[in-house]
Design a protein around this motif. Structure first.
Motif, PDB file in Angstrom:
ATOM      1  N   ALA A   3     -34.869   8.365  17.522  1.00  0.00           N
ATOM      2  CA  ALA A   3     -33.598   8.046  18.162  1.00  0.00           C
ATOM      3  C   ALA A   3     -32.975   6.812  17.539  1.00  0.00           C
ATOM      4  CB  ALA A   3     -33.789   7.842  19.663  1.00  0.00           C
ATOM      5  N   LYS A   4     -31.666   6.838  17.333  1.00  0.00           N
ATOM      6  CA  LYS A   4     -30.933   5.717  16.758  1.00  0.00           C
ATOM      7  C   LYS A   4     -29.626   5.532  17.512  1.00  0.00           C
ATOM      8  CE  LYS A   4     -30.581   5.323  12.347  1.00  0.00           C
ATOM      9  NZ  LYS A   4     -30.245   5.627  10.944  1.00  0.00           N
ATOM     10  N   ILE A   5     -29.174   4.297  17.590  1.00  0.00           N
ATOM     11  CA  ILE A   5     -27.849   4.008  18.150  1.00  0.00           C
ATOM     12  C   ILE A   5     -26.855   4.045  17.005  1.00  0.00           C
ATOM     13  CG2 ILE A   5     -26.410   2.296  19.327  1.00  0.00           C
ATOM     14  CD1 ILE A   5     -28.900   1.293  20.720  1.00  0.00           C
ATOM     15  N   GLU A   6     -25.948   4.994  17.065  1.00  0.00           N
ATOM     16  CA  GLU A   6     -25.040   5.195  15.938  1.00  0.00           C
ATOM     17  C   GLU A   6     -23.878   4.217  15.946  1.00  0.00           C
ATOM     18  OE1 GLU A   6     -25.722   7.056  13.550  1.00  0.00           O
ATOM     19  OE2 GLU A   6     -27.386   8.210  14.363  1.00  0.00           O
ATOM     20  N   ASN A   7     -23.412   3.815  17.136  1.00  0.00           N
ATOM     21  CA  ASN A   7     -22.213   2.986  17.230  1.00  0.00           C
ATOM     22  C   ASN A   7     -22.416   1.864  18.231  1.00  0.00           C
ATOM     23  OD1 ASN A   7     -20.419   4.700  15.517  1.00  0.00           O
ATOM     24  ND2 ASN A   7     -20.850   6.195  17.156  1.00  0.00           N
ATOM     25  N   GLU A   8     -21.585   0.833  18.083  1.00  0.00           N
ATOM     26  CA  GLU A   8     -21.584  -0.250  19.063  1.00  0.00           C
ATOM     27  C   GLU A   8     -21.079   0.289  20.392  1.00  0.00           C
ATOM     28  OE1 GLU A   8     -22.278  -3.527  18.845  1.00  0.00           O
ATOM     29  OE2 GLU A   8     -22.975  -3.493  16.756  1.00  0.00           O
ATOM     30  N   ASN A   9     -21.506  -0.296  21.495  1.00  0.00           N
ATOM     31  CA  ASN A   9     -21.010   0.117  22.792  1.00  0.00           C
ATOM     32  C   ASN A   9     -20.892  -1.100  23.705  1.00  0.00           C
ATOM     33  OD1 ASN A   9     -23.701  -0.330  23.889  1.00  0.00           O
ATOM     34  ND2 ASN A   9     -24.247   1.570  22.812  1.00  0.00           N
ATOM     35  N   ASP A  10     -20.598  -0.840  24.973  1.00  0.00           N
ATOM     36  CA  ASP A  10     -20.323  -1.942  25.902  1.00  0.00           C
ATOM     37  C   ASP A  10     -21.556  -2.744  26.245  1.00  0.00           C
ATOM     38  OD1 ASP A  10     -17.705  -1.210  25.950  1.00  0.00           O
ATOM     39  OD2 ASP A  10     -17.889   0.043  27.737  1.00  0.00           O
ATOM     40  N   GLY A  56     -23.525  -0.452  35.632  1.00  0.00           N
ATOM     41  CA  GLY A  56     -23.564  -1.147  36.911  1.00  0.00           C
ATOM     42  C   GLY A  56     -24.556  -2.297  36.902  1.00  0.00           C
ATOM     43  N   LEU A  57     -25.718  -2.087  36.312  1.00  0.00           N
ATOM     44  CA  LEU A  57     -26.704  -3.158  36.214  1.00  0.00           C
ATOM     45  C   LEU A  57     -26.191  -4.295  35.347  1.00  0.00           C
ATOM     46  CD1 LEU A  57     -30.033  -1.133  35.737  1.00  0.00           C
ATOM     47  CD2 LEU A  57     -29.232  -2.287  37.805  1.00  0.00           C
ATOM     48  N   ASP A  58     -25.494  -3.949  34.265  1.00  0.00           N
ATOM     49  CA  ASP A  58     -24.976  -4.974  33.361  1.00  0.00           C
ATOM     50  C   ASP A  58     -23.931  -5.835  34.056  1.00  0.00           C
ATOM     51  OD1 ASP A  58     -24.905  -6.009  30.547  1.00  0.00           O
ATOM     52  OD2 ASP A  58     -22.812  -5.396  30.691  1.00  0.00           O
ATOM     53  N   ARG A  59     -23.096  -5.224  34.887  1.00  0.00           N
ATOM     54  CA  ARG A  59     -22.055  -5.982  35.602  1.00  0.00           C
ATOM     55  C   ARG A  59     -22.661  -6.958  36.601  1.00  0.00           C
ATOM     56  NH1 ARG A  59     -19.910  -0.628  36.308  1.00  0.00           N
ATOM     57  NH2 ARG A  59     -18.421  -0.109  34.656  1.00  0.00           N
TER      58      ARG A  59
END
Length: 225
Positions: A216-223, A199-202
């Protein structure tokens, strides 16, 4: 909003900032950690630049454009990267800096609600062992805006090493003067947190997600990049 950076020409052959001189003391104020920086010297951008100078901004309006140098100032870099993700922000913040380096720079930072003009010279840390700038840089084409911004922050906070602490939201406030708000979520509120961030991104808010988990790691691309 105050103008972020303003360019000032200097008519002399050289100028050195006596308030923040190009010496090891501006790297760290802790004498016990000075040994970490024995390979660091200070080079002038104007001495190593091509005749036309280095570009201040070339093409950094992409996520992850800012990468660290030898300092672990990841919270500051996160704030910088958030700015590069919003393609309308950097050109607006740097209206007079789509040009080239000079030997004196002035930048406005919001220090505890008060706008201050931070003036620096063009001496920057150089790692002579590795043969590259010790301060933060950008991926791809070489630009100087990251190093200029980082040095102004170092002058404001007392040293480069001082930038290894702090919170990304604080650095964003220092750069923009805009108010900010924290939102805390627990592990059991992951879906609620994700929908909140979407919601903040929109609505085009500047948003930074921070975790206390150092593994902690981000494993995949996301929106949201």
């Amino acid at each position: 909003m105050k103008p972020f950076l303003t360019k000032k020409e200097f008519t002399g052959d050289d100028w050195q900032d006596e308030d923040f001189p190009a010496k090891p003391a501006i790297l760290t104020t802790n004498p016990q950690r000075m040994h970490k920086f024995t390979k660091i010297v200070f080079n002038r951008i104007s001495d190593v630049a091509p005749p036309e100078g280095f570009p201040i901004i070339f093409n950094t309006n992409k996520p992850g454009a800012v990468k660290p140098g030898m300092f672990n100032n990841y919270n500051l870099l996160s704030a910088m990267n958030v700015l590069t993700e919003k393609q309308i922000i950097l050109p607006g913040i740097f209206p007079d800096f789509n040009e080239y380096s000079s030997i004196l720079f002035a930048l406005w930072l919001n220090d505890c609600g008060v706008w201050k003009s931070i003036i620096i010279d063009d001496y920057f840390p150089w790692d002579k062992e590795r043969g590259h700038w010790a301060a933060s840089t950008t991926n791809g084409e070489f630009e100087t805006w990251v190093m200029i911004l980082e040095k102004c922050f170092a002058k404001l906070y007392g040293s480069y090493e001082a930038l290894e602490s702090g919170h990304p939201a604080h650095f964003l406030h220092d750069m923009t003067g805009a108010p900010y708000e924290y939102f805390y979520f627990e592990d059991t509120e992951v879906e609620e947190c994700w929908q909140f961030l979407l919601g903040l991104d929109r609505t085009n808010y500047l948003t930074i997600a921070v975790t206390k988990d150092p593994k902690a790691k981000i494993e995949n691309e996301n929106d949201i990049n």
